[in-house]
Write a protein that holds these residues in place. Structure first.
Motif, short mmCIF file in Angstrom:
data_model
loop_
_atom_site.label_atom_id
_atom_site.label_comp_id
_atom_site.label_asym_id
_atom_site.label_seq_id
_atom_site.Cartn_x
_atom_site.Cartn_y
_atom_site.Cartn_z
N MET A 153 0.83 -1.21 0.00
CA MET A 153 0.00 0.00 0.00
C MET A 153 0.86 1.26 0.00
N VAL A 154 1.92 1.25 0.81
CA VAL A 154 2.80 2.41 0.87
C VAL A 154 3.55 2.58 -0.45
N GLU A 155 3.95 1.45 -1.05
CA GLU A 155 4.61 1.54 -2.36
C GLU A 155 3.67 2.15 -3.40
N LEU A 156 2.39 1.78 -3.36
CA LEU A 156 1.42 2.37 -4.28
C LEU A 156 1.35 3.87 -4.10
N ALA A 157 1.35 4.32 -2.84
CA ALA A 157 1.32 5.76 -2.57
C ALA A 157 2.56 6.46 -3.14
N ILE A 158 3.71 5.82 -2.97
CA ILE A 158 4.95 6.41 -3.48
C ILE A 158 4.94 6.46 -5.01
N LEU A 436 -3.73 15.68 -19.00
CA LEU A 436 -3.28 14.91 -17.85
C LEU A 436 -4.13 15.12 -16.61
N THR A 437 -5.11 16.00 -16.67
CA THR A 437 -5.90 16.33 -15.48
C THR A 437 -6.63 15.10 -14.94
N GLY A 438 -7.22 14.30 -15.82
CA GLY A 438 -7.94 13.11 -15.38
C GLY A 438 -7.03 12.14 -14.65
N MET A 439 -5.79 12.00 -15.14
CA MET A 439 -4.86 11.09 -14.49
C MET A 439 -4.47 11.63 -13.11
N ASN A 440 -4.29 12.94 -12.98
CA ASN A 440 -3.95 13.52 -11.69
C ASN A 440 -5.06 13.31 -10.68
N ASP A 441 -6.32 13.40 -11.12
CA ASP A 441 -7.44 13.13 -10.21
C ASP A 441 -7.36 11.70 -9.70
N PHE A 442 -7.07 10.76 -10.61
CA PHE A 442 -6.96 9.36 -10.22
C PHE A 442 -5.82 9.15 -9.22
N LEU A 443 -4.69 9.79 -9.46
CA LEU A 443 -3.53 9.63 -8.56
C LEU A 443 -3.83 10.23 -7.19
N ASN A 444 -4.56 11.35 -7.16
CA ASN A 444 -4.93 11.93 -5.86
C ASN A 444 -5.82 10.97 -5.08
N LEU A 446 -5.82 7.69 -5.41
CA LEU A 446 -4.96 6.58 -5.02
C LEU A 446 -4.20 6.90 -3.74
N MET A 447 -3.64 8.10 -3.65
CA MET A 447 -2.87 8.47 -2.46
C MET A 447 -3.78 8.71 -1.26
N SER A 448 -5.00 9.20 -1.52
CA SER A 448 -5.95 9.38 -0.42
C SER A 448 -6.28 8.04 0.23
N LEU A 449 -6.39 7.00 -0.58
CA LEU A 449 -6.71 5.67 -0.06
C LEU A 449 -5.59 5.12 0.82
N ILE A 491 -12.52 12.67 5.39
CA ILE A 491 -12.47 13.65 4.30
C ILE A 491 -11.98 12.98 3.01
N ASN A 492 -10.95 12.17 3.15
CA ASN A 492 -10.39 11.52 1.96
C ASN A 492 -11.33 10.45 1.40
N MET A 493 -12.07 9.77 2.28
CA MET A 493 -13.05 8.80 1.79
C MET A 493 -14.16 9.49 1.00
N TYR A 494 -14.56 10.68 1.45
CA TYR A 494 -15.55 11.46 0.70
C TYR A 494 -15.00 11.77 -0.69
N PHE A 495 -13.74 12.16 -0.74
CA PHE A 495 -13.10 12.49 -2.02
C PHE A 495 -13.09 11.28 -2.95
N VAL A 496 -12.78 10.11 -2.39
CA VAL A 496 -12.74 8.88 -3.19
C VAL A 496 -14.13 8.53 -3.71
N VAL A 497 -15.13 8.58 -2.82
CA VAL A 497 -16.50 8.25 -3.23
C VAL A 497 -16.99 9.21 -4.30
N ALA A 498 -16.72 10.51 -4.12
CA ALA A 498 -17.15 11.50 -5.12
C ALA A 498 -16.50 11.22 -6.47
N TYR A 499 -15.23 10.81 -6.45
CA TYR A 499 -14.53 10.52 -7.71
C TYR A 499 -15.14 9.30 -8.39
N VAL A 500 -15.39 8.23 -7.62
CA VAL A 500 -15.95 7.01 -8.20
C VAL A 500 -17.35 7.28 -8.76
#
Length: 569
Positions: A153-158, A436-444, A446-449, A491-500
Motif C-alpha cells: 500500500m505504501v509503495e502504491l502511494a509512493i 493529464l488532469t484526469g490522471m492527476n485526479d486518479f492519482l490523488n 490513489l494516495m488518499s486511499l 475527508i479523503n473517503m468522501y473524495f474517493v466516493v465522489a470521484y468514483v
C-alpha cells in the motif's frame, strides 16, 4: 550478538513465559507470533541507515533553554519533509483552488498545514526516540501478511506521488523548451538527473540539505515573482485566511477543499520524516538529549512548513486574483491577443476556466507576458525535481525497512526508481501533455486511499510506552491524534466516493464495492490494534485478551537495531 542483545533477549524470554505475557497468545492470532510481537533478536543483521554518517550536535552551555547553534545543527530533515507540501500535486491543487474558489479556501490550506505539522511531529518523535523509522517499526511489529500488505500500500502511494512529481518536472521542461521536448523526453531527463543529484550526499549530508534548500529558495523566488506581478488583494487574502467560511460555495468548491487536505497530507511523508531525523547524532540513553532533539526538530518543522505555506499562498492568491470566475472564452481571447501559440488549449465557450500546472503556466504567459510563463516553469521544475528526490528517499526507506534489503546502494536506488518510474514513462509515452488532469485526479484518489496505512501505525507506536518509554503520547495527544486521523480519513473517503460516483460506470461501481470490503477490513484490523494501543483494552477480549497491549505491552525494539553509540557531547 553483543551482551546487550543477549540481556534484552533474555528479558523478552522471561516476559513471554509470564502469565499475561505474550507466550500464551501466539496461537490466538498467528501460528508463530501475535500481531505486534517482535521477531527474535537473532533474525538477522541490523538494518543499515541510508546515510553513512550522522551530524554531531554541538554543546552550548551559555544557552540552556534555546540555542541557535543547536537549531542550525538540527535544521535539514524538516525542510526535506516540507518538500512534500510543495510537490507539483500540491501546486496544482493550489492553483485550482484559486481558480475555482478564489480566496475562500485559504483557511482550509492553513488548517491542513497545521494538521500536517502535528502528524509530522509524531513521525519525527518515533524516529528520534526509538532510533528506528516507521517502516522498520512496522516490519518488526506486524505479522507477515499485514506487513506485506502495508508495504504494498505504501509503495502504491509512493508510485502515485512519483508519477505526479516526475510528470510535473517533464511539463516544466516542455514549457521551458517551448514544446520541443515531449513529455516522455522530460521524464527521461528527470530520471537521469535524479540519479545524479541523489549521490550528492556522498559529498556530505549538509551539502545535500543545502541543495534542497536551494530548490526551495528557487520556488519561493519564482512563485513570489508571480505574486508580485499579479498583485493579489491583501484584504481578500486575510479574510480568506482567517475567516473559516465559504460564501456561495457549491459542490466544486467542497470537492476542492477536500482535495487540498488530500494533497497536503501525504502518506509516504510520515515514513520519510521518521527516517530523516536519524541523521543527527543523539544519545538515546540520555533523556535530556532525546527531549532536546524532539524540541529542535519540532521548531525546525514549524519553520519549514511555514515557508512551504507561504509558497502555497503565493500560488493560490495568484490564480484567485487573476483567473477566478474567468471563462474559457475570456482566456482564449487574451491568448489570441498576445499571439500565444497556446490559444487553442482553451475552447471559445462560456464554461468556467479549468487549469492544471501546464495550462496554468500558459494563462500566466498570455496574461502577464512570456517571462511569467518561463519563471512559472522554473518554479515547477524546482518543485518536481526536489519532490522526486525526496520521493526516491521515501521509496528507499520503505523498501529497506519493510524488506531489510542488503544490496549495494546503486542496486537499491535502481530498483526503487524502476518500480516507481516505469508506470510514469508509459503514461508519458501514450498521453500528451495537454490531457493529464484526469490522471492527476486518479492519482490523488490513489494516495488518499493510502493515508490510513501511514497515520494509523504512527499513532499506534507513538502511543505505546514500551516503544516510546517516557515519550509516549499522553491522553491529549492520543485523543487529538485519533480525532485528527479520523477526520482526515473521512475527508479523503468522501473524495474517493465522489470521484468514483463521477465515473458513471456500473462495472466500476461493482469493482469499487468489492475492493472497498477488502480495503476497509484491513483498515479495521489496523484500527483495532491502534485502539488497544491507545488504551481500549476491552477490545482485546476473549481469547485475544492477552495480546500484551492491555496490561503490559511488550514491544522490545531497541535490542539490536541501529542504536547510536552513547557519544558524550
Amino acid at each position: 550478538m553483543g551482551s546487550l542483545d543477549v540481556e534484552r533477549k533474555a528479558s523478552y524470554e522471561d516476559v513471554s513465559g509470564e502469565p499475561g505475557g505474550l507466550g500464551g497468545v501466539v496461537s490466538t492470532i498467528s501460528s508463530s507470533r501475535s500481531p505486534l510481537q517482535p521477531p527474535d533478536a537473532d533474525d538477522g543483521e541490523p538494518f543499515t541507515t541510508y546515510f553513512d554518517s550522522k551530524i554531531p550536535i554541538p554543546e552550548d552551555e551559555t544557552h540552556s533553554c534555546f540555542s541557535f547553534r543547536k537549531l542550525w545543527a538540527f535544521t535539514g530533515p524538516g525542510f526535506l519533509m516540507s518538500i512534500a507540501y510543495l510537490d507539483p500535486g500540491n501546486i496544482e491543487s493550489d492553483l485550482q483552488s484559486g481558480a475555482v474558489a478564489g480566496f475562500k479556501l485559504l483557511w482550509v490550506l492553513l488548517l491542513a498545514t497545521i494538521i500536517g505539522l502535528l502528524l509530522q511531529r509524531l513521525a519525527a518523535r518515533l524516529g528520534v526516540v526509538t532510533g528506528l523509522h516507521l517502516a522498520e517499526v512496522c516490519n518488526r511489529q506486524y505479522q507477515k501478511v499485514p506487513r506485506i500488505i502495508l508495504w504494498l500500500m505504501v509503495e502504491l502511494a509512493i508510485i502515485g506521488s512519483d508519477m505526479q512529481e516526475v510528470i510535473g518536472s517533464a511539463i516544466a521542461i516542455n514549457l521551458l523548451s517551448v514544446g520541443r521536448i515531449p513529455l516522455w523526453g522530460g521524464v527521461l531527463i528527470t530520471i537521469a538527473d535524479t540519479f545524479v543529484f541523489l549521490f550528492l550526499d556522498k559529498y556530505g549530508l549538509r551539502k545535500l540539505e543545502a541543495f534542497f534548500g536551494l530548490l526551495i529558495t528557487i520556488m519561493a523566488l519564482t512563485f513570489g515573482y508571480e505574486y508580485i506581478t499579479v498583485k493579489p488583494s491583501q484584504e481578500k487574502l486575510l479574510q480568506g485566511l482567517f475567516i473559516p467560511y465559504c460564501q456561495d460555495c457549491g459542490t466544486p468548491q467542497l470537492e476542492q477543499a477536500v482535495g487540498i487536505v488530500g494533497a497536503v497530507i501525504m502518506p509516504h511523508n510520515m515514513y520519510l520524516h521518521s527516517a530523516l531525523v536519524k541523521s543527527r547524532q543523539v544519545n538515546r540513553a540520555d533523556k535530556r538529549e532525546v527531549r532536546e532533539a524532539n524540541k529542535y526538530f519540532f521548531i525546525e518543522s514549524c519553520i519549514a512548513l511555514f515557508v512551504s505555506f507561504i509558497i502555497n499562498i503565493f500560488v493560490v492568491t495568484v490564480f484567485a486574483e487573476a483567473f477566478f470566475n474567468k471563462t474559457n472564452a475570456h482566456v482564449h481571447q487574451v491568448c489570441a491577443n498576445s499571439s500565444s501559440p497556446h490559444s487553442s488549449l482553451f475552447p471559445n465557450n462560456n464554461k468556467t476556466l479549468e487549469v492544471d500546472i501546464y495550462k496554468g503556466g500558459v494563462v500566466l504567459g498570455c496574461s502577464f507576458g512570456p517571462a511569467a510563463l518561463y519563471i512559472w516553469a522554473i518554479g515547477i521544475l524546482a518543485a518536481g525535481q526536489s519532490s522526486t528526490m525526496t520521493g526516491t528517499y521515501s521509496g528507499q526507506f520503505v523498501m529497506e525497512g519493510f524488506l531489510n534489503l542488503r544490496w549495494s546502494r546503486f542496486a537499491r536506488v535502481l530498483l526503487t526508481r524502476s518500480i516507481a518510474v516505469t508506470p510514469t514513462l508509459f503514461v508519458a509515452i501514450f498521453q500528451d501533455v495537454e490531457h493529464l488532469t484526469g490522471m492527476n485526479d486518479f492519482l490523488n484518489v490513489l494516495m488518499s486511499l493510502q493515508l490510513p496505512f501511514a497515520l494509523i501505525p504512527v499513532l499506534t507506536f507513538t502511543s505505546l510506552p514500551s516503544v516510546m518509554h517516557d515519550f509516549a503520547n499522553g491522553l491529549f495527544w492520543k485523543v487529538a491524534g485519533g480525532l485528527l486521523i479520523l477526520l482526515i480519513c473521512c475527508i479523503n473517503m468522501y473524495f474517493v466516493v465522489a470521484y468514483v460516483m463521477s465515473l458513471h460506470n456500473l462495472a466500476l461501481y461493482v469493482g469499487a464495492a468489492v475492493l472497498s470490503v477488502v480495503y476497509l477490513s484491513f483498515v479495521a484490523y489496523l484500527t483495532w490494534l491502534c485502539l488497544i494501543a491507545l488504551g481500549a483494552s476491552f477490545l482485546a477480549c476473549g481469547s485475544t485478551g492477552r495480546l500484551g497491549f492491555a496490561a503490559r505491552p511488550e514491544l522490545f525494539l531497541l535490542g539490536h537495531v541501529d542504536s547510536d553509540p552513547s557519544v558524550p557531547r
